[in-house]
Design a protein around this motif. Structure first.
Motif: not given
Ligand SMILES: CC(C)(COP(=O)(O)OP(=O)(O)OC[C@H]1O[C@@H](n2cnc3c(N)ncnc32)[C@H](O)[C@@H]1OP(=O)(O)O)[C@@H](O)C(=O)NCCC(=O)NCCS
Length: 162
Positions: A4-8
């Motif tokens: 799942t793409p995520c933003t950090i």
């Protein structure tokens, strides 16, 4: 499970409660007391040598990482991914972010401890090239043993250093 793409991003004041609750439920579960309570998380957020990261996926809070940066070593103090988002590559994305930042800062190794019965965490860190360096009896409230692991940075040669 697919990734799942995520933003950090860096944590903010509004994340403190969520981080503290996740620590209690996912990391300190079964231990006496609550050591990573909101006040301590707030202190970590203000710490000049502490980096508190948050991962968001599908616009939800998916995980966090608290890392202490020294001159040449970094210590991963607290790290978790929400159960609904585990095995989707979010933990790995956060560790890669930390390793890249550490390398940029001249840090050459990352240390971490986990409860000796936390086989999921151990498999996770092994998958990321961490090697076990020993055990610390009573590390958790004088009751539970910790397994210590280490990741050398800058090459794939991961010989642990005591
Ligand atoms: C450990 C933890 C942070 C892993 O986060 P995650 O986002 O699920 O990990 P990833 O999806 O990035 O996994 C990367 C690789 O690590 C390994 N791995 C992760 N979880 C694993 C598990 N439960 N069992 C075996 N291997 C595992 C796998 O090789 C995985 O790759 P794959 O899914 O393609 O097989 C998560 O399980 C967690 O929050 N656990 C509870 C809190 C905790 O133990 N924190 C760490 C304390 S030091």
């Amino acid at each position: 499970m697919s990734k799942t793409p995520c933003t950090i991003r860096l944590a903010r004041g509004g994340d403190i409660q969520q981080i503290a609750v996740m620590s209690r439920c996912l990391i300190e579960v079964g231990l006496r007391g609550w050591t990573w309570h909101p006040t301590r998380i707030a202190r970590a957020l203000r710490g000049r040598e502490t980096c508190v990261l948050v991962a968001e996926a599908e616009e939800r809070f998916a995980g966090f990482a608290i890392t202490e940066f020294g001159d040449t070593r970094a210590h991963l103090s607290l790290f978790a991914v929400q159960p609904a988002y585990q095995r989707r590559g979010i933990g790995m994305a956060m560790i890669e972010w930390i390793m890249e930042s550490a390398l940029t800062a001249g840090v050459t190794q990352i240390d971490v401890e986990m409860r000796s019965n936390n086989f999921a965490a151990r498999s996770f860190y092994e998958a990321l090239g961490f090697l076990p360096t020993g055990q610390v009896a009573g590390y958790y409230q004088n009751i539970e043993t910790a397994v210590r692991m280490q990741r050398r940075l800058g090459s794939m040669a991961t010989t642990p250093e005591q």
